[in-house]
Design a protein around this motif. Structure first.
Motif, mmCIF file in Angstrom:
data_model
loop_
_atom_site.group_PDB
_atom_site.id
_atom_site.type_symbol
_atom_site.label_atom_id
_atom_site.label_comp_id
_atom_site.label_asym_id
_atom_site.label_seq_id
_atom_site.Cartn_x
_atom_site.Cartn_y
_atom_site.Cartn_z
ATOM 1 N N PHE A 1 4.622 6.210 1.515
ATOM 2 C CA PHE A 1 3.682 6.587 2.192
ATOM 3 C C PHE A 1 3.559 6.337 3.502
ATOM 4 N N GLU A 2 3.233 7.257 4.316
ATOM 5 C CA GLU A 2 3.434 6.895 5.613
ATOM 6 C C GLU A 2 2.622 6.434 6.566
ATOM 7 N N TRP A 3 1.588 5.925 5.839
ATOM 8 C CA TRP A 3 0.434 5.708 6.412
ATOM 9 C C TRP A 3 -0.352 7.055 6.962
ATOM 10 N N ASN B 1 2.849 -8.204 9.305
ATOM 11 C CA ASN B 1 3.449 -7.218 9.694
ATOM 12 C C ASN B 1 3.370 -6.268 10.786
ATOM 13 N N GLU B 2 3.984 -6.540 11.996
ATOM 14 C CA GLU B 2 3.855 -5.931 13.084
ATOM 15 C C GLU B 2 2.751 -6.344 14.058
ATOM 16 N N PRO B 3 1.894 -7.610 14.431
ATOM 17 C CA PRO B 3 0.870 -7.308 14.791
ATOM 18 C C PRO B 3 -0.039 -6.392 15.732
ATOM 19 N N HIS C 1 1.024 -1.237 -0.290
ATOM 20 C CA HIS C 1 0.163 -0.150 0.523
ATOM 21 C C HIS C 1 0.467 1.313 -0.383
ATOM 22 N N GLN C 2 1.984 1.331 0.861
ATOM 23 C CA GLN C 2 2.775 2.585 0.239
ATOM 24 C C GLN C 2 3.577 2.678 -0.958
ATOM 25 N N VAL C 3 3.723 1.856 -1.772
ATOM 26 C CA VAL C 3 4.424 1.638 -2.435
ATOM 27 C C VAL C 3 3.427 1.863 -4.455
#
Ligand code: FCB
Length: 439
Positions: free
Chosen positions: A394-396, A164-166, A27-29
């Motif tokens: 895209f940093e959330w 990723n990072e639950p 989603h970020q890229v």
């Protein structure tokens, strides 16, 4: 520099086959991830700016992987977008699957070992409509999705990250409400943690079952943000207590459950998840810095997991462009400690920074790689390092402001420009060694 210095004692050489690379998430890229819950959240105006075309990586991946090769990498971590594979419940998009097969082939063709994440914060909108991760059905849904992915990609992929990072996912999306569904509900959050653990376990078993007979066997882990928790006011017993309990909840709850199948803090919660026992082949370590815990009385809630983070004591000497603590020493401690706690290989699935000045980004990366080298010398079994991130992205909730890339992205033209930090990091990747200063 003469030969003697080059092979001198100040250099640490990493084990042969050490994985060097960088990480991204779909989603970020990728851009235009229109079926995901984050997309809907952005369209509803809940963020600073929407992800839009992001880095257009969905179309430009081959060119981006060329850059990774130019930068000496031999591995690359990325994530698959569930909402693309299954845009509506039980409707599978073969084109999207074929796309990721192409991605993995492109990596392999360039000598880049793929490290594939199945869930990196985003979920399909149809799942969100069914209650998302609060609905127990998510466990089967996630297992089915894993099956589809491994059917298509299994022969090319050895390293898998289920989720990723639950714990960060729960904190951001179900406690702080800064990502979809924007909940701030402690009871829901507890339910979500349990479902994430069960989904990880289910996907672990699916992956191993599907790859039975593969040589080498797949290695499946979670990418866990391992903050080093510290009391905000060292002299204040309640802060010390809160910091300890936060570690127990944030770090140990998840890891104990997926190694022991059980986790409990008397009076807080107990989980028995026998199917999750021994479902970790390696631990993916995401490390950014220390987190300082200040005790704030919140009846019925847990510190740290709730919202008493971010109170940095005055003595924090160095911060990133986002105000996060910088502490390579704590990275060393985390690697040594987790090797001792788990007796499993560690793969650094994320470490990196956003700094206004690229020289400081490089200093951050170098000092963390040196800390990792010292941790290996001290007995930590680390098998690879992925820098966050290959590209600015895209940093959330923060939008495109914070730039974590070792490659700069001009969002207006989609041009890539390798940063000096990327070139310096390439030296380490190519030579498989780092100069330890002060050694
Ligand atoms: C991590 C996330 C990643 C990125 C970095 C900066 O916690 O996994 O997506 O946002 O932080």
């Amino acid at each position: 520099m003469n030969n003697e210095q080059r092979t001198g004692p100040n250099y640490f050489t990493f084990p042969q086959g050490f994985l060097w690379g960088s990480a991204t998430s779909a989603h970020q890229v990728e851009g235009n991830n229109v079926r995901s819950d984050w997309w809907a959240w952005e369209q509803a105006g809940r963020v600073k700016e929407p992800s839009g075309l992001a880095c257009d990586h969905y179309r430009r991946f081959a060119q981006d992987f060329d850059l990774a090769v130019e930068l000496g990498h031999n591995a690359h971590r990325f994530s698959i977008e569930w909402a693309r594979i299954e845009p509506e419940e039980s409707q599978w998009d073969d084109e999207a699957l074929a796309h990721y097969v192409e991605v993995v082939r492109a990596l392999r063709a360039r000598g880049l070992e793929p490290i594939v994440t199945l869930h990196h914060y985003t979920s399909p909108q149809w799942l969100a409509r069914q209650g998302g991760w609060t609905n127990p059905k998510v466990v089967d849904r996630f297992a089915r999705y894993t099956e589809k992915v491994v059917d298509a990609l299994g022969e090319f992929v050895r390293y898998w990250v289920s989720i990723n990072e639950p714990m960060v996912y729960v904190r951001m999306h179900y406690l702080q409400g800064v990502g979809p569904p924007g909940e701030k509900d402690f009871a829901q959050a507890l339910r979500v943690i349990e479902h994430l653990i069960r989904a990880h376990a289910a996907s672990y078993h699916v992956l191993h079952e599907a790859c039975r007979g593969h040589d080498p066997q797949p290695l499946v882990g979670v990418a866990h943000l391992v903050p080093a928790f510290r009391p905000c006011r060292r002299w204040w017993p309640m802060d010390r207590w809160a910091s300890g309990i936060t570690d127990r909840i944030f770090n140990r709850a998840l890891l104990d459950t997926i190694t022991e199948g059980r986790w409990s803090v008397p009076g807080v919660a107990t989980w028995n998840v026998p199917e999750a026992k021994a479902t970790l082949d390696f631990l993916g370590v995401n490390f950014y810095g220390r987190q300082f815990i200040r005790w704030i009385p919140m009846p019925g809630q847990w510190p740290g997991v709730t919202c008493d983070l971010g109170h940095h004591p005055r003595q924090v000497p160095e911060r990133t462009g986002l105000g996060w603590d910088v502490s390579p020493e704590a990275f060393f401690e985390v690697l040594v400690e987790y090797r001792r706690r788990l007796r499993l290989p560690l793969l650094v699935t994320e470490n990196g920074t956003y700094m206004l000045d690229d020289a400081r980004r490089w200093s951050f990366i170098l000092r963390h790689v040196q800390a990792m080298a010292r941790a290996i010398q001290a007995g930590a079994h680390v098998i690879g390092y992925c820098c966050w991130s290959l590209l600015d992205n895209f940093e959330w909730a923060e939008g495109f402001g914070p730039r974590f890339g070792i490659v700069e992205v001009d969002y207006a033209t989609q041009q890539r420009l390798v940063r000096e930090s990327g070139r310096c990091y390439a030296e380490i990747c190519r030579s498989n060694r780092v100069l330890l200063d002060g050694a």
